[in-house]
Design an enzyme around this catalytic site. Structure first.
Site, PDB file in Angstrom:
ATOM      1  N   THR A   1      -1.102   1.802  -5.489  1.00  0.00           N
ATOM      2  CA  THR A   1      -1.642   2.885  -4.670  1.00  0.00           C
ATOM      3  C   THR A   1      -2.792   3.607  -5.343  1.00  0.00           C
ATOM      4  O   THR A   1      -3.737   4.055  -4.680  1.00  0.00           O
ATOM      5  CB  THR A   1      -0.524   3.884  -4.321  1.00  0.00           C
ATOM      6  OG1 THR A   1       0.512   3.217  -3.610  1.00  0.00           O
ATOM      7  CG2 THR A   1      -1.043   5.031  -3.476  1.00  0.00           C
TER       8      THR A   1
ATOM      9  N   THR B   1       3.729   1.968  -7.850  1.00  0.00           N
ATOM     10  CA  THR B   1       4.989   2.636  -8.186  1.00  0.00           C
ATOM     11  C   THR B   1       6.238   1.853  -7.786  1.00  0.00           C
ATOM     12  O   THR B   1       7.309   2.084  -8.342  1.00  0.00           O
ATOM     13  CB  THR B   1       5.056   4.034  -7.541  1.00  0.00           C
ATOM     14  OG1 THR B   1       4.938   3.910  -6.120  1.00  0.00           O
ATOM     15  CG2 THR B   1       3.952   4.927  -8.073  1.00  0.00           C
ATOM     16  N   ASP B   2       6.129   0.926  -6.809  1.00  0.00           N
ATOM     17  CA  ASP B   2       7.337   0.248  -6.338  1.00  0.00           C
ATOM     18  C   ASP B   2       8.010  -0.575  -7.430  1.00  0.00           C
ATOM     19  O   ASP B   2       9.240  -0.681  -7.462  1.00  0.00           O
ATOM     20  CB  ASP B   2       7.016  -0.640  -5.130  1.00  0.00           C
ATOM     21  CG  ASP B   2       6.923   0.150  -3.838  1.00  0.00           C
ATOM     22  OD1 ASP B   2       7.210   1.360  -3.862  1.00  0.00           O
ATOM     23  OD2 ASP B   2       6.562  -0.441  -2.806  1.00  0.00           O
TER      24      ASP B   2
ATOM     25  N   SER C   1       2.101  -3.492  -5.854  1.00  0.00           N
ATOM     26  CA  SER C   1       3.084  -3.953  -6.834  1.00  0.00           C
ATOM     27  C   SER C   1       4.259  -4.701  -6.213  1.00  0.00           C
ATOM     28  O   SER C   1       4.924  -5.476  -6.903  1.00  0.00           O
ATOM     29  CB  SER C   1       3.605  -2.772  -7.664  1.00  0.00           C
ATOM     30  OG  SER C   1       4.373  -1.870  -6.888  1.00  0.00           O
TER      31      SER C   1
END
Length: 321
Positions: A12, A86-87, A53
């Site tokens: 992101t 972030t995932d 990700s």
């Protein structure tokens, strides 16, 4: 000349809006460093991955780890920051922590809101991460996550919020904080010996227990050649009899089974009868590791050539049991 390395691994923080405003990966190398205020040390940006990700593969993360090792090996590198989606950020950071034995700071960060969005948090997170990477306080911490001003040990950090800027938390609390570029530590993590990295065994999967769960999925994975399974159990590491019986069949076939908890905090131990049955069936209890991290640890250990007994011994060596 002393410098910081910024590994741009997509996500992101460097995403762009596609048709209908749907976010997609796209920003190439150097775009993150160009938008930063002047830092105390020069920043060298290297692009290692351009997507989001959730699409990262074992090959992608292996490439990231190779780039990280190369950066750390340079005696002029004061610290390394990895900008990551972030995932799966916590998983890549955990792998980096497993392999990282030097004192050089390694800091993962990212963003919950994309560039151009109201409240874009990527720049402040990146500045905080660079502050930690360039600081004396950051040395010797292993790999950490810096997000929303918090410094978290990679081994224990998890993404707990899907949209809020304060996305990550850790079992055991924060290691420290960053405010206006100043780094303050409250604690230092206990570090284990660095693990040799020979790849990741792609056959390792996760099975989650629930009320009335059967052993069918575990049996199916074993029949299809899984060399390792992480059993995400209830509470302190408990499952019903069908899963105990399936675990016994799996371990008898040579499959390594690790036990973790569905709960966020507290970890697992064979304290109840159900947990004791799992241990007697040959499963290994993984303390406070969560399922995603246990899967990666097991995938590393199996790729290093260990069998189930060797995995059990290694879990103790690296502080996971």
């Amino acid at each position: 000349m002393a410098h910081l390395v910024l590994l741009n691994a997509g996500g992101t923080i460097s995403a762009e809006a596609g048709p209908g405003g749907v976010l997609r990966g796209g920003a190439g190398p150097a775009v993150l460093a160009q938008g930063l205020p002047d830092a105390a040390l020069p920043v060298r940006e290297i692009g290692v991955y351009r997507g989001l990700s959730e699409d990262m593969t074992f090959a992608d993360v292996s490439g990231l780890l190779a780039a990280l090792a190369m950066a750390v090996a340079d005696p002029q590198t004061r610290g390394v920051v990895v900008a990551h989606g972030t995932d799966t950020l916590e998983e890549s950071a955990f792998l980096a922590d497993l392999m990282h034995g030097a004192d050089t700071p390694v800091v993962f960060t990212g963003a919950q809101r994309a560039p151009g969005a109201l409240g874009f948090d990527g720049q402040i997170n990146l500045m905080d991460a660079l502050a930690v990477a360039g600081s004396e306080e950051g040395r010797g911490l292993g790999a950490v996550i810096v997000f929303a001003g918090r410094i978290l040990a990679a081994r224990h950090a998890r993404k707990r919020r899907t949209t809020a800027p304060d996305a990550f938390g850790a079992d055991g609390g924060d290691l420290g904080r960053v405010a206006a570029g100043a780094v303050q530590l409250f604690a230092r993590p206990v570090r284990s010996p660095p693990m040799d990295f020979h790849g990741l065994d792609a056959s390792v999967e996760i099975v989650t227990a629930g009320l009335g769960a059967s052993g069918r999925i575990l049996d199916l994975l074993t029949q299809q050649g899984a060399r390792g399974v992480v059993l995400q159990a209830l509470g302190r590491g408990n499952v019903g009899r069908p899963l105990v019986e399936a675990t016994a069949r799996a371990t008898a076939s040579g499959c390594a089974v690790l036990v973790v908890s569905r709960s966020d905090e507290g970890g697992v131990a064979p304290e109840y009868e159900a947990g004791r049955r799992l241990a007697d069936a040959g499963a290994h209890f993984c303390g406070r590791l969560d399922a995603a991290k246990a899967r990666l640890a097991l995938a590393c250990l199996l790729a290093n050539g260990l069998d189930s007994a060797g995995v059990g011994a290694a879990l103790k060596t690296y502080g996971f049991s």
